[in-house]
Design a protein around this motif. Structure first.
Motif, short mmCIF file in Angstrom:
data_model
loop_
_atom_site.label_atom_id
_atom_site.label_comp_id
_atom_site.label_asym_id
_atom_site.label_seq_id
_atom_site.Cartn_x
_atom_site.Cartn_y
_atom_site.Cartn_z
N GLY A 1 0.82 -1.21 0.00
CA GLY A 1 0.00 0.00 0.00
C GLY A 1 0.84 1.25 0.00
N PRO A 2 0.34 2.40 0.23
CA PRO A 2 -1.12 2.61 0.32
C PRO A 2 -1.77 2.57 -1.07
CG PRO A 2 0.06 4.67 0.55
CD PRO A 2 1.10 3.59 0.48
N ASN A 3 -2.96 1.99 -1.10
CA ASN A 3 -3.72 1.89 -2.35
C ASN A 3 -2.89 1.26 -3.48
OD1 ASN A 3 -5.86 2.09 -4.09
ND2 ASN A 3 -5.43 4.24 -4.63
N ASN A 4 -2.21 0.17 -3.16
CA ASN A 4 -1.37 -0.56 -4.13
C ASN A 4 -0.24 0.28 -4.74
OD1 ASN A 4 -2.84 -2.91 -3.81
ND2 ASN A 4 -4.33 -2.29 -5.36
N ALA A 5 0.12 1.37 -4.08
CA ALA A 5 1.14 2.25 -4.64
C ALA A 5 2.50 1.57 -4.69
CB ALA A 5 1.25 3.54 -3.83
N SER A 6 2.75 0.63 -3.77
CA SER A 6 4.07 -0.01 -3.74
C SER A 6 3.97 -1.51 -3.95
CB SER A 6 4.77 0.29 -2.41
OG SER A 6 4.04 -0.29 -1.36
N ILE A 7 2.88 -1.95 -4.61
CA ILE A 7 2.72 -3.40 -4.81
C ILE A 7 3.67 -3.88 -5.92
CG2 ILE A 7 0.88 -3.37 -6.57
CD1 ILE A 7 -0.42 -5.61 -4.71
N LEU A 8 4.33 -5.01 -5.66
CA LEU A 8 5.21 -5.62 -6.65
C LEU A 8 4.62 -6.96 -7.06
CD1 LEU A 8 8.71 -4.84 -5.08
CD2 LEU A 8 7.53 -3.62 -6.92
N LEU A 9 5.08 -7.49 -8.20
CA LEU A 9 4.48 -8.69 -8.78
C LEU A 9 4.47 -9.85 -7.79
CD1 LEU A 9 3.12 -9.95 -11.15
CD2 LEU A 9 5.35 -10.48 -12.14
N LEU A 10 5.62 -10.13 -7.17
CA LEU A 10 5.70 -11.28 -6.29
C LEU A 10 4.82 -11.10 -5.06
CD1 LEU A 10 6.89 -14.04 -5.82
CD2 LEU A 10 8.88 -12.99 -4.76
N TYR A 11 4.73 -9.86 -4.58
CA TYR A 11 3.86 -9.60 -3.44
C TYR A 11 2.41 -9.82 -3.82
CZ TYR A 11 1.94 -7.51 0.74
OH TYR A 11 1.27 -7.31 1.91
N TYR A 12 2.03 -9.44 -5.01
CA TYR A 12 0.67 -9.64 -5.50
C TYR A 12 0.36 -11.13 -5.63
CZ TYR A 12 -3.55 -8.92 -8.27
OH TYR A 12 -4.85 -8.92 -8.71
N ILE A 13 1.34 -11.89 -6.08
CA ILE A 13 1.16 -13.35 -6.17
C ILE A 13 0.90 -13.93 -4.79
CG2 ILE A 13 2.35 -15.53 -6.68
CD1 ILE A 13 3.84 -14.08 -8.91
N TYR A 14 1.67 -13.46 -3.80
CA TYR A 14 1.46 -13.94 -2.43
C TYR A 14 0.05 -13.58 -1.97
CZ TYR A 14 1.59 -13.96 2.64
OH TYR A 14 1.28 -14.18 3.95
N ASP A 15 -0.35 -12.34 -2.23
CA ASP A 15 -1.68 -11.87 -1.85
C ASP A 15 -2.77 -12.78 -2.41
OD1 ASP A 15 -1.62 -9.81 -0.14
OD2 ASP A 15 -2.25 -8.26 -1.58
N GLN A 16 -2.68 -13.05 -3.71
CA GLN A 16 -3.68 -13.88 -4.39
C GLN A 16 -3.64 -15.31 -3.87
OE1 GLN A 16 -6.12 -13.09 -6.43
NE2 GLN A 16 -5.52 -10.92 -6.30
#
Lengths: 304, 333
Positions: free
Chosen positions: A250-265
């Motif tokens: 965050g905030p509001n996906n401002a610092s989201i990276l690909l691998l972090y998004y994979i973990y999230d999903q």
């Protein structure tokens, strides 16, 4: 003649069989582990990306390319890709430049050379989680190191990690700080293989250190630069530990990276098939970048 | 005028003195060899002349200009290194014109000098190769080429032949000397090999433990060595040193005086100094007879056709072949 020949041919066949059994037995432990933990999951991931996520009573359904279509219209995925591209575009050149400058600085004979080298290497020894915690303090609004310094000049506090415009750059700086020391070691080793007499020969010709660096040092350490840049590229997609500690994307996906998004999903929303889809994309990107870098730069690299 | 004047040059590394109060002069267009065993300070002296190390005291003048504290580039010298110091990633051509590019010499002039150097050294076919595709002798040539195109008034060489095999060394020796004379280069050449020194030099500076033992032409050095060190260092086998009191005619010389005689000047005779034969080394044309006069070992070189001596013999030599050295090792006459 025929009879004795038969006697001679049978024995070696048995021997060969035994050798094969021995060979397989010796290879078995490594093969099992390699297949069980690396190859099988990799293949499974690719297969999973074509199926839906099984939930409760509902078993997995074959979807074909539906997951990939969903991905292309997923705003958060696009955001993660853009962020990751910016993150890579900054961390790769910045950490190489910083590492090389540090190596050039401590390869000269200076006072406290050993201490300086150790100091530059220390961030690499620390786990990224610990590093992130240290930097959280640096960034602390109002009380952190940066705001203390800004305070001296009468500037107002900034919430570096907490505002969308700076969050990504805040974690980028941490990565550069963390990995430059590690890359410095490689550059230092490369610089030490350049004979002193080359520097002296160039000095006699009137070459300044600037000219010597660009005409001699830089081409000669090119193989190391290539190696380091491949590593920096992989790290840009692989190192996200500090995102967990500092921003959680965050905030509001401002610092989201690909691998972090994979973990999230995968592990927060348990959408494992979509996570598998994203993983496939990431591996493809890494493979293309890695191979491309190698072949593109290889032509301009002088290997001794 | 492109000579070199060195006066009272010293170099200390901490408390260790590598070069001590060295003074000598190199005439323009001549080849001076710095000769001595390893660790005698000859390479350090050369590096000081090149400006690669800092001078502790003394002065260096090149072409009449004081360059003692000038930067290496301002010394106006070209140098061939023992390791050749070729840039491994550059072609032979780029290696040779490296300095010209750095000094921003224009392209036409660069080509002219490259052409001249490659003609002189027969490098024409090698220009596009990289150093690792060259043999040792070819790399040596490229290093020479780099020194030539600089067209510096002074050329320094730091044991340039030590990495070559014996045969190549002999031919490069001749080649370098011919090149030096043809181009009228002022050259300072460092070596520990007395054959190189004797065959190439106009003048030899013999160094030992950071000091100069003798400055002389090769003939002078062999014919009239100034110290026992020079006497032993030049010549194979080295000059014999016999305690003077054992020799007829020198019985009353002070304690510690030595008589030096070259092995080829001694003959086995019916009178003279008594010696005991210890062994004979057969070399084909000659043979070396090892004998003992009291405690002093003596080598006699004689034609192998002569009768091989045995047991107790007597050794004679002409009066003019004897060199008298004082107890401090210096020549007395």
């Amino acid at each position: 003649m025929a009879a004795p020949e038969r006697v001679f041919t049978k024995r070696p066949q048995i021997m060969i069989k035994r050798e094969w059994i021995n060979a397989w037995l010796l290879l078995m432990p490594a093969l099992l582990l390699l297949f069980g933990f690396t190859h099988l999951p990799a293949v499974q991931t690719v297969l999973d990306s074509f199926w839906s996520t099984p939930r409760g009573q509902r078993p997995a359904v074959f979807l074909g390319l539906d997951n990939y279509e969903r991905m292309l219209s997923d705003a958060v995925f696009i955001k993660a890709m853009i962020n990751n591209a910016i993150y890579a575009a900054i961390t790769i050149p910045a950490s190489i430049a910083l590492a090389l400058s540090m190596a050039l600085f401590v390869s000269r004979k200076i006072l406290g050379q050993g201490l300086l080298r150790m100091a530059y290497f220390t961030p690499t020894v620390l786990p990224l989680i610990a590093v992130a915690n240290i930097w959280l303090f640096f960034y602390l609004p109002g009380f952190g190191l940066f705001d203390q310094i800004r305070g001296l000049f009468g500037l107002s506090p900034v919430n570096w990690v907490g505002q969308p415009s700076t969050a990504l750059y805040a974690i980028t700086a941490v990565t550069v700080w963390n990995q430059a020391g590690f890359f410095m070691i490689f550059f230092l080793a490369a610089l030490q293989t350049i004979p002193q007499s080359l520097r002296e020969a160039a000095a006699l010709e009137g070459a300044s250190s600037w000219v010597f660096f660009w005409r001699v040092t830089w081409p000669l350490i090119m193989p190391t630069t290539l190696f380091v840049s491949v590593n920096a590229t992989i790290n840009a997609f692989r190192m996200v530990d500090h995102v967990f500690v500092m921003t959680q994307g965050g905030p509001n996906n401002a610092s989201i990276l690909l691998l972090y998004y994979i973990y999230d999903q995968g592990f927060r929303f348990w959408d494992t098939s979509y996570a598998a889809t994203l993983t496939v994309v990431m591996v493809v990107i890494l493979a293309v970048v890695g191979i491309g870098q190698f072949f593109l730069l290889d032509r301009r690299v002088h290997y001794r | 005028m492109s000579g070199i004047q060195i006066s009272d040059l010293s170099k200390q590394w901490g408390t260790v003195s590598a070069v001590h109060q060295v003074s000598f002069e190199v005439e323009p267009g001549t080849l001076t060899v710095l000769l001595g065993p390893s660790g005698c300070g000859k390479s350090t002296t050369l590096r000081l002349i090149a400006g690669l190390d800092e001078v502790s005291s003394g002065t260096i003048r090149i072409s009449g200009r004081d360059v003692t504290n000038a930067s290496p580039a301002d010394h106006g010298v070209a140098m061939v290194f023992q390791s050749y110091a070729l840039f491994p990633h550059l072609s032979v051509k780029e290696n040779i014109i490296f300095g010209l590019r750095v000094r921003r010499v224009d392209a036409a002039e660069r080509e002219r000098r490259l052409k001249r150097a490659s003609d002189i050294l027969n490098l024409g076919e090698l220009l596009d190769r990289t150093p690792n595709q060259l043999s040792g002798g070819q790399q040596q040539r490229v290093a020479l080429g780099r020194a030539i195109v600089a067209e510096a008034p002074v050329c320094l060489m730091d044991e340039p032949l030590s990495n070559l095999d014996a045969k190549l060394r002999a031919s490069m020796r001749v080649e370098i000397r011919a090149l030096q004379q043809r181009l009228g280069l002022t050259m300072v050449y460092v070596t520990h090999d007395q054959v190189e020194a004797m065959t190439m030099a106009d003048k030899i500076v013999v160094m030992n433990q950071g000091r100069i033992e003798q400055i002389a032409t090769p003939r002078e050095l062999y014919g009239r060595p100034a110290t026992t060190f020079c006497a032993r260092f030049i010549g194979t086998p080295p000059m014999n040193l016999i305690p003077a009191r054992r020799v007829h005619g020198y019985e009353r010389s002070p304690d510690g005086c030595l008589i030096g005689v070259r092995p080829e000047d001694i003959a086995v005779g019916t009178e003279g100094v008594e010696a005991v034969v210890e062994g004979v080394e057969y070399l084909g044309a000659d043979e070396l007879v090892a004998a003992r006069i009291g405690d002093a070992r003596v080598i006699v070189r004689q034609p192998a056709r002569s009768q091989t001596p045995e047991g107790t013999i007597r050794l004679v030599w002409p009066q003019t072949a004897a060199h008298l050295f004082g107890p401090d090792g210096r020549r007395l006459d």
